[in-house]
Design an enzyme around this catalytic site. Structure first.
Site, PDB file in Angstrom:
ATOM      1  N   LYS A  23       0.782  -1.242   0.000  1.00 47.09           N
ATOM      2  CA  LYS A  23       0.000   0.000   0.000  1.00 47.09           C
ATOM      3  C   LYS A  23       0.813   1.292   0.000  1.00 47.09           C
ATOM      4  O   LYS A  23       0.380   2.309  -0.530  1.00 47.09           O
ATOM      5  CB  LYS A  23      -0.960  -0.013   1.189  1.00 47.09           C
ATOM      6  CG  LYS A  23      -2.272  -0.725   0.880  1.00 47.09           C
ATOM      7  CD  LYS A  23      -3.316   0.259   0.412  1.00 47.09           C
ATOM      8  CE  LYS A  23      -4.446  -0.411  -0.344  1.00 47.09           C
ATOM      9  NZ  LYS A  23      -5.431   0.544  -0.844  1.00 47.09           N
TER      10      LYS A  23
ATOM     11  N   ASP B  74      -7.945   0.420   6.850  1.00 43.33           N
ATOM     12  CA  ASP B  74      -8.066  -0.814   7.629  1.00 43.33           C
ATOM     13  C   ASP B  74      -6.678  -1.293   8.025  1.00 43.33           C
ATOM     14  O   ASP B  74      -6.517  -2.382   8.548  1.00 43.33           O
ATOM     15  CB  ASP B  74      -8.836  -1.870   6.834  1.00 43.33           C
ATOM     16  CG  ASP B  74      -8.644  -1.667   5.362  1.00 43.33           C
ATOM     17  OD1 ASP B  74      -7.477  -1.605   4.942  1.00 43.33           O
ATOM     18  OD2 ASP B  74      -9.645  -1.534   4.630  1.00 43.33           O
TER      19      ASP B  74
HETATM   20  C1  LIG Z   1      -3.358  -6.192   1.741  1.00 47.62           C
HETATM   21  C2  LIG Z   1      -4.354  -5.512   0.887  1.00 47.62           C
HETATM   22  N1  LIG Z   1      -4.637  -6.051  -0.290  1.00 47.62           N
HETATM   23  C3  LIG Z   1      -5.538  -5.476  -1.115  1.00 47.62           C
HETATM   24  C4  LIG Z   1      -6.194  -4.318  -0.743  1.00 47.62           C
HETATM   25  C5  LIG Z   1      -7.212  -3.742  -1.668  1.00 47.62           C
HETATM   26  O1  LIG Z   1      -6.860  -2.511  -2.193  1.00 47.62           O
HETATM   27  P1  LIG Z   1      -7.990  -1.514  -2.684  1.00 47.62           P
HETATM   28  O2  LIG Z   1      -8.674  -0.983  -1.453  1.00 47.62           O
HETATM   29  O3  LIG Z   1      -7.282  -0.496  -3.466  1.00 47.62           O
HETATM   30  O4  LIG Z   1      -8.946  -2.315  -3.468  1.00 47.62           O
HETATM   31  C6  LIG Z   1      -5.920  -3.733   0.492  1.00 47.62           C
HETATM   32  C7  LIG Z   1      -6.582  -2.501   0.914  1.00 47.62           C
HETATM   33  O5  LIG Z   1      -6.332  -1.948   1.967  1.00 47.62           O
HETATM   34  C8  LIG Z   1      -4.971  -4.341   1.336  1.00 47.62           C
HETATM   35  O6  LIG Z   1      -4.656  -3.824   2.531  1.00 47.62           O
END
Ligand SMILES: Cc1ncc(COP(=O)(O)O)c(C=O)c1O
Length: 394
Positions: A78, A123
């Site tokens: 992220k 989150d």
């Molecule tokens: C580990 C992880 N994977 C995928 C995502 C998904 O990303 P997005 O919110 O851009 O769809 C998040 C979002 O916080 C995440 O923390």
């Protein structure tokens, strides 16, 4: 289609005659974001695990997992988005010609900039990336987290000097709180989802994610991925990776599948309705895939995934749990990947798709056979170590 194993899947065909322009996420974007991320002393390319034994066992050409647990020492991808958006914000605010870590932390920049507070809702992983970037650049951050957030995720953000707290709200309400507080206090919102009138920063965040896609493409060399499975919370990551591959592969574009938890199915619902409106998930969205527990889609992301995503699926938690376990204990000499709940979700789905006879028709509809090369992104490591131990070692 609802399968007895608890998975839902639908094939989507966009009836939009004018597909969205994804060139902003193509190779020149990758050049810029890679140059920016490489300017940080913490940068190194994250590994791409090539699971050859598993691919042989499951009778496909290749299975590849990009391991984002190594990203900047933060255990998740992220930070790529938050750091790039904050960098672009500061550079444009000051009219800087060069945007690199050194130029952003120079005394001259600091003197011109004064103090900025960046605020976000998260989150866990996005907020950690924003807090880390603010900290590295000598700025402040405020981070709001939804109810039920694991304490470890809060502690990781507090350790970066952020004013972080767990609210009593679901994620989407925490986003609204960060917006309201920014208006009241003059803070800068760095949110990884867009809304009417707030598009520039989310777009930059999505551009930042392109670094991960461009690295994977380089690591794949001659191999062209035929299928990419992308997990979605608000969908910014999935849309950015999809847009990059559409842009650089053209006609040879891989088949894109977007995956969500059963309980946070806003993309699935929106695709199912296909009525031009965005549909939210309902309820508290209880799932251990915390990063994917977002009830409302990012409109910028939907425009891309609507036009270039072929399949939308939802999965129960057991799919992610199985993914975590098999990535931790791979077949033979395949590399192990420490993958958390959201990180392992797409790989867990691929393993189920290729081995569960109930899903044979779906696999066929997706065009997966012994020539397929499947790419997944393990977007996080063990960001909730207690749950990771319970699932993988328990
Ligand atoms: C580990 C992880 N994977 C995928 C995502 C998904 O990303 P997005 O919110 O851009 O769809 C998040 C979002 O916080 C995440 O923390």
């Amino acid at each position: 289609m609802n399968y007895p194993c608890g998975i839902r899947a639908l094939r989507f065909e966009s009836d939009n005659p004018n597909k969205s322009d994804v060139s902003a996420f193509g190779s020149s974007c990758a050049e810029k974001t890679l140059a920016f991320h490489k300017s940080f002393p913490e940068y190194s390319v994250t590994p791409l695990a090539k699971l050859e034994n598993l691919a042989r066992e499951l009778k496909v050409g290749g299975i590849y997992v990009k391991d984002e647990s190594y990203r900047f020492g933060l255990n998740a991808f992220k930070v790529l988005g938050g750091s790039y958006a904050i960098g672009c914000y500061i550079a444009s605010h000051l009219g800087m010609e060069e945007m690199s870590f050194d130029s952003l932390v120079s005394e001259e920049t600091k003197a011109k900039l004064g103090g900025i507070t960046f605020v976000t809702a998260t989150d866990g992983n996005h907020g950690r990336g924003v807090a880390w970037t603010a900290n590295r650049l000598g700025q402040k951050s405020v981070v709001y987290m939804p109810k039920g957030t694991a304490k470890e995720r809060l502690d990781n953000i507090l350790a970066l000097g952020s004013d972080a707290s767990i609210t009593d709200m679901v994620y989407d309400d925490a986003v609204r709180l960060s917006q309201k507080m920014a208006e009241e206090k003059g803070w800068v919102v760095v949110q990884d989802t867009s809304w009417d009138g707030y598009e520039e920063i989310p777009h930059k965040i999505m551009e930042g994610y392109v670094t991960m896609a461009a690295e994977a493409k380089e690591q794949l060399g001659e191999v062209k991925p035929t299928h990419i499975f992308l997990q979605a919370g608000v969908g910014s990551m999935a849309a950015a990776i999809c847009a990059y591959f559409v842009s650089v592969c053209g006609e040879d574009k891989p088949i894109i599948t977007v995956l969500e938890p059963t309980t946070a199915d806003c993309f699935y619902k929106t695709a199912l309705a296909n009525d031009g409106a965005l549909h939210a998930a309902e309820g508290d969205m209880n799932s251990m895939m915390a990063g994917l527990c977002c009830g409302e889609v990012c409109p910028l992301a939907w425009e891309i995934l609507r036009d270039y995503g072929e399949f939308f699926v939802t999965v129960p938690d057991y799919v992610a749990a199985n993914g975590m376990r098999s990535l931790a204990k791979p077949l033979g000499a395949d590399s192990a990947v420490i993958s958390g709940e959201s990180g392992a979700s797409t790989f867990g789905f691929v393993a189920e798709l290729l081995s569960n006879p109930e899903l044979a028709e779906l696999k066929k509809a997706m065009g997966i056979d012994e020539n397929s090369h499947i790419l997944c992104f393990s977007t996080e490591g063990d960001t909730d170590r207690e749950n990771y131990r319970r699932i993988v070692c328990g």
